[in-house]
Write an enzyme that holds these catalytic residues in place. Sequence first.
Site, PDB file in Angstrom:
ATOM      1  N   PRO A   7       0.849  -1.194   0.000  1.00 22.47           N
ATOM      2  CA  PRO A   7       0.000   0.000   0.000  1.00 22.47           C
ATOM      3  C   PRO A   7       0.882   1.240   0.000  1.00 22.47           C
ATOM      4  O   PRO A   7       1.682   1.437   0.915  1.00 22.47           O
ATOM      5  CB  PRO A   7      -0.770  -0.123   1.320  1.00 22.47           C
ATOM      6  CG  PRO A   7       0.148  -0.887   2.223  1.00 22.47           C
ATOM      7  CD  PRO A   7       0.942  -1.814   1.347  1.00 22.47           C
ATOM      8  N   MET A   8       0.758   2.079  -1.009  1.00 21.25           N
ATOM      9  CA  MET A   8       1.556   3.303  -1.092  1.00 21.25           C
ATOM     10  C   MET A   8       0.606   4.489  -1.204  1.00 21.25           C
ATOM     11  O   MET A   8      -0.054   4.681  -2.236  1.00 21.25           O
ATOM     12  CB  MET A   8       2.508   3.249  -2.284  1.00 21.25           C
ATOM     13  CG  MET A   8       3.544   2.138  -2.186  1.00 21.25           C
ATOM     14  SD  MET A   8       4.648   2.088  -3.609  1.00 21.25           S
ATOM     15  CE  MET A   8       5.491   3.674  -3.460  1.00 21.25           C
ATOM     16  N   CYS A  98       3.394   3.648   8.541  1.00 18.07           N
ATOM     17  CA  CYS A  98       3.453   4.873   7.745  1.00 18.07           C
ATOM     18  C   CYS A  98       4.382   5.890   8.412  1.00 18.07           C
ATOM     19  O   CYS A  98       4.175   6.255   9.570  1.00 18.07           O
ATOM     20  CB  CYS A  98       2.066   5.473   7.578  1.00 18.07           C
ATOM     21  SG  CYS A  98       2.072   7.012   6.600  1.00 18.07           S
ATOM     22  N   LYS A 139       1.174  -4.362   9.399  1.00 20.89           N
ATOM     23  CA  LYS A 139       2.424  -3.962   8.737  1.00 20.89           C
ATOM     24  C   LYS A 139       3.159  -3.008   9.668  1.00 20.89           C
ATOM     25  O   LYS A 139       2.592  -2.010  10.113  1.00 20.89           O
ATOM     26  CB  LYS A 139       2.151  -3.288   7.393  1.00 20.89           C
ATOM     27  CG  LYS A 139       3.400  -2.980   6.570  1.00 20.89           C
ATOM     28  CD  LYS A 139       3.017  -2.523   5.160  1.00 20.89           C
ATOM     29  CE  LYS A 139       4.253  -2.428   4.246  1.00 20.89           C
ATOM     30  NZ  LYS A 139       5.069  -1.247   4.548  1.00 20.89           N
ATOM     31  N   GLY A 200      10.873  -4.149   1.759  1.00 22.49           N
ATOM     32  CA  GLY A 200      11.873  -3.097   1.799  1.00 22.49           C
ATOM     33  C   GLY A 200      13.068  -3.347   0.908  1.00 22.49           C
ATOM     34  O   GLY A 200      13.753  -4.364   1.021  1.00 22.49           O
ATOM     35  N   GLU A 201      13.306  -2.423  -0.034  1.00 24.75           N
ATOM     36  CA  GLU A 201      14.516  -2.397  -0.866  1.00 24.75           C
ATOM     37  C   GLU A 201      14.627  -3.613  -1.784  1.00 24.75           C
ATOM     38  O   GLU A 201      15.715  -4.135  -2.052  1.00 24.75           O
ATOM     39  CB  GLU A 201      15.754  -2.261   0.018  1.00 24.75           C
ATOM     40  CG  GLU A 201      16.905  -1.485  -0.586  1.00 24.75           C
ATOM     41  CD  GLU A 201      16.567  -0.040  -0.927  1.00 24.75           C
ATOM     42  OE1 GLU A 201      17.219   0.508  -1.834  1.00 24.75           O
ATOM     43  OE2 GLU A 201      15.649   0.553  -0.291  1.00 24.75           O
ATOM     44  N   ARG A 224       7.733   0.289  -4.197  1.00 24.06           N
ATOM     45  CA  ARG A 224       8.429   1.180  -5.122  1.00 24.06           C
ATOM     46  C   ARG A 224       9.079   0.413  -6.259  1.00 24.06           C
ATOM     47  O   ARG A 224       9.135   0.897  -7.398  1.00 24.06           O
ATOM     48  CB  ARG A 224       9.473   1.995  -4.360  1.00 24.06           C
ATOM     49  CG  ARG A 224       8.879   2.974  -3.351  1.00 24.06           C
ATOM     50  CD  ARG A 224       9.970   3.709  -2.583  1.00 24.06           C
ATOM     51  NE  ARG A 224      10.841   2.770  -1.885  1.00 24.06           N
ATOM     52  CZ  ARG A 224      12.144   2.963  -1.678  1.00 24.06           C
ATOM     53  NH1 ARG A 224      12.730   4.062  -2.118  1.00 24.06           N
ATOM     54  NH2 ARG A 224      12.855   2.070  -1.023  1.00 24.06           N
TER      55      ARG A 224
END
Length: 314
Positions: A7-8, A98, A139, A200-201, A224
Amino acid sequence: MRILLAPMEGVVDHLMRDMLTRVGGFDLCVTEFVRVVDQKLPAKTFYRMCPELQNGGKTPSGVPVRVQLLGQHPEWLAENALTAVELGSPGIDLNFGCPAKTVNKSRGGAVLLQYTQQLHDIVKAVREAVPADLPVTAKIRLGYEDKSLAIDNAVAIDEAGASELVVHARTKTEGYRPPAYWEWIKKIRAKTQLPVIANGEIWSHDDALRCQQMSGCDDIMIGRGALAMPNLALHIRNNVAPMSWPELARLLIDYSGYEIYGDKGRYYPNRLKQWCGYLKRQYPEAAELFDNIRRLQHADEIVAVLNRSANASA
């Protein structure tokens, strides 16, 4: 291995979820957060944030979409969680990660990682409100300013009855700066019974393999990275080649005409300009595209530029 779409906030809306799940490789999506303060929200709020509720809680390509809630009051989160599942959400996700300052100032998101008991109370209340056959997930990040409570927080969420846990392997203070500390996820797994998903990453197939090895997790969540390479999930799952620029240009053209649940994507010009910032990591052509469209305000003008770009690169 399961691959989840992260979720972004302000980026991965229902149109983006539809496009990325059409490309393929995803097992589950999570919505942008629905902010819960001190009231029961109307159904229209959930339909706005998750129009997929009108499609059995799935994207048009059939990928389940779980509603995510953000807030600090256990009782109100529980009541709104019940509303979301009654409307068709296949479970509930709770946002304790967040990093946005405006969210944290009002005691939402990652700021709650400083209050282990409150995390427990929120998860427990939501778990008791949601039917037992539906998952309640959370999360988190590794902490707020440091990692001192990472394991305690995960244990509290586990003991409160969560179904699984996504861990973004950085603190709030670390933001999105590399590296991600995947080894900390392994420490969390060693102290809990929860299924844990690493986040992450993760930008490539090799990143995903390293993440799995260092975290001990089979399942991963990408955000991302999927915006930088729209077929990243397939690239990870099947080691297929990254989408070519002409293929991507045609995908961006298709995105301009999406009409889902009565929404034609009227924010397309601004959203595409924003998206170029992510695409530049994988595609040098995205920087030139941004320069060519930065002053354009109409979708048809942007599509004309994309057509030229796709044809020139083909």
